[in-house]
Design a protein around this motif. Structure first.
Motif, mmCIF file in Angstrom:
data_model
loop_
_atom_site.group_PDB
_atom_site.id
_atom_site.type_symbol
_atom_site.label_atom_id
_atom_site.label_comp_id
_atom_site.label_asym_id
_atom_site.label_seq_id
_atom_site.Cartn_x
_atom_site.Cartn_y
_atom_site.Cartn_z
ATOM 1 N N ASP A 6 0.863 -1.185 0.000
ATOM 2 C CA ASP A 6 0.000 0.000 0.000
ATOM 3 C C ASP A 6 0.897 1.231 0.000
ATOM 4 O OD1 ASP A 6 -1.624 2.185 0.571
ATOM 5 O OD2 ASP A 6 -2.852 1.084 2.020
ATOM 6 N N GLU A 7 0.940 1.920 -1.125
ATOM 7 C CA GLU A 7 1.835 3.074 -1.260
ATOM 8 C C GLU A 7 1.456 4.233 -0.337
ATOM 9 O OE1 GLU A 7 0.444 5.593 -5.032
ATOM 10 O OE2 GLU A 7 0.777 3.482 -5.498
ATOM 11 N N ASN A 8 0.218 4.270 0.122
ATOM 12 C CA ASN A 8 -0.205 5.327 1.034
ATOM 13 C C ASN A 8 0.193 5.046 2.478
ATOM 14 O OD1 ASN A 8 -1.558 6.931 -0.958
ATOM 15 N ND2 ASN A 8 -3.144 5.364 -0.971
ATOM 16 N N THR A 9 0.516 3.792 2.774
ATOM 17 C CA THR A 9 0.890 3.397 4.132
ATOM 18 C C THR A 9 2.399 3.215 4.272
ATOM 19 O OG1 THR A 9 -1.232 2.260 4.350
ATOM 20 C CG2 THR A 9 0.459 1.682 5.942
ATOM 21 N N CYS A 10 3.036 2.759 3.222
ATOM 22 C CA CYS A 10 4.469 2.444 3.243
ATOM 23 C C CYS A 10 5.291 3.671 3.657
ATOM 24 C CB CYS A 10 4.903 1.966 1.858
ATOM 25 S SG CYS A 10 6.660 1.582 1.726
ATOM 26 N N CYS A 12 8.679 3.437 3.519
ATOM 27 C CA CYS A 12 9.936 3.265 2.782
ATOM 28 C C CYS A 12 11.120 2.973 3.709
ATOM 29 C CB CYS A 12 10.195 4.505 1.939
ATOM 30 S SG CYS A 12 11.332 4.231 0.581
ATOM 31 N N CYS A 13 10.868 2.137 4.724
ATOM 32 C CA CYS A 13 11.938 1.828 5.677
ATOM 33 C C CYS A 13 12.946 0.836 5.107
ATOM 34 C CB CYS A 13 11.356 1.308 6.992
ATOM 35 S SG CYS A 13 10.621 -0.339 6.899
ATOM 36 N N GLY A 14 12.553 0.073 4.078
ATOM 37 C CA GLY A 14 13.466 -0.861 3.432
ATOM 38 C C GLY A 14 13.560 -2.220 4.083
ATOM 39 N N LEU A 15 12.797 -2.462 5.139
ATOM 40 C CA LEU A 15 12.860 -3.749 5.828
ATOM 41 C C LEU A 15 12.468 -4.889 4.894
ATOM 42 C CD1 LEU A 15 13.427 -5.156 8.511
ATOM 43 C CD2 LEU A 15 11.040 -4.807 9.116
ATOM 44 N N CYS A 16 11.402 -4.724 4.133
ATOM 45 C CA CYS A 16 10.955 -5.786 3.221
ATOM 46 C C CYS A 16 12.022 -6.084 2.173
ATOM 47 C CB CYS A 16 9.633 -5.425 2.564
ATOM 48 S SG CYS A 16 9.652 -3.889 1.619
ATOM 49 N N GLU A 17 12.634 -5.050 1.644
ATOM 50 C CA GLU A 17 13.692 -5.230 0.649
ATOM 51 C C GLU A 17 14.887 -5.949 1.266
ATOM 52 O OE1 GLU A 17 15.557 -2.541 -2.841
ATOM 53 O OE2 GLU A 17 15.659 -1.668 -0.832
ATOM 54 N N GLY A 18 15.177 -5.648 2.521
ATOM 55 C CA GLY A 18 16.272 -6.326 3.209
ATOM 56 C C GLY A 18 15.980 -7.796 3.452
ATOM 57 N N ILE A 19 14.729 -8.130 3.687
ATOM 58 C CA ILE A 19 14.338 -9.519 3.929
ATOM 59 C C ILE A 19 14.250 -10.294 2.625
ATOM 60 C CG2 ILE A 19 12.445 -11.015 4.723
ATOM 61 C CD1 ILE A 19 11.899 -8.870 6.896
ATOM 62 N N CYS A 20 13.680 -9.687 1.594
ATOM 63 C CA CYS A 20 13.491 -10.392 0.316
ATOM 64 C C CYS A 20 13.619 -9.421 -0.853
ATOM 65 C CB CYS A 20 12.139 -11.105 0.297
ATOM 66 S SG CYS A 20 11.975 -12.237 -1.095
ATOM 67 N N ARG A 45 6.293 -13.825 3.344
ATOM 68 C CA ARG A 45 5.445 -13.856 4.543
ATOM 69 C C ARG A 45 6.165 -13.204 5.727
ATOM 70 N NH1 ARG A 45 3.933 -18.890 2.236
ATOM 71 N NH2 ARG A 45 1.714 -18.907 1.741
ATOM 72 N N GLU A 46 7.469 -13.453 5.847
ATOM 73 C CA GLU A 46 8.252 -12.828 6.915
ATOM 74 C C GLU A 46 8.273 -11.311 6.753
ATOM 75 O OE1 GLU A 46 12.858 -12.585 8.518
ATOM 76 O OE2 GLU A 46 12.269 -14.347 7.370
ATOM 77 N N GLU A 54 2.389 -2.301 8.574
ATOM 78 C CA GLU A 54 1.459 -3.269 7.997
ATOM 79 C C GLU A 54 1.014 -2.852 6.594
ATOM 80 O OE1 GLU A 54 -1.585 -3.784 10.974
ATOM 81 O OE2 GLU A 54 -0.218 -4.894 12.258
ATOM 82 N N ALA A 55 1.970 -2.410 5.769
ATOM 83 C CA ALA A 55 1.659 -1.946 4.422
ATOM 84 C C ALA A 55 1.624 -3.078 3.393
ATOM 85 C CB ALA A 55 2.690 -0.903 3.982
ATOM 86 N N ILE A 56 2.084 -4.267 3.773
ATOM 87 C CA ILE A 56 2.180 -5.380 2.832
ATOM 88 C C ILE A 56 1.007 -6.337 3.018
ATOM 89 C CG2 ILE A 56 3.583 -7.336 2.066
ATOM 90 C CD1 ILE A 56 6.025 -5.820 3.250
ATOM 91 N N SER A 57 0.412 -6.735 1.903
ATOM 92 C CA SER A 57 -0.626 -7.764 1.945
ATOM 93 C C SER A 57 -0.259 -8.844 0.928
ATOM 94 C CB SER A 57 -1.998 -7.173 1.637
ATOM 95 O OG SER A 57 -2.019 -6.578 0.368
#
Length: 60
Positions: A6-10, A12-20, A45-46, A54-57
């Motif tokens: 969700d671009e309105n919630t994200c 841009c901390c980069g945690l998701c990119e760091g994980i995957c 999922r991680e 909680e921007a990722i679904s």
């Protein structure tokens, strides 16, 4: 499986990119994702569970 950010919630901390980084990348001020190969499902999922805002679904 497909992942959405969700671009309105994200924030841009980069945690998701760091994980995957194979699925998530930071672009235009927010993370973007898409189709998820079977080999990356656990990491996606991680990333979803770890997102601080909680921007990722996930769609199975």
């Amino acid at each position: 499986m497909k992942a959405f950010v969700d671009e309105n919630t994200c924030i841009c901390c980069g945690l998701c990119e760091g994980i995957c980084g194979e699925v998530f990348n930071i672009d235009e001020g927010y993370a973007v994702a898409g189709e998820v190969g079977a080999e990356h499902e656990e990491l996606v999922r991680e990333a979803c569970d770890s997102c601080p805002v909680e921007a990722i679904s996930i769609e199975e």
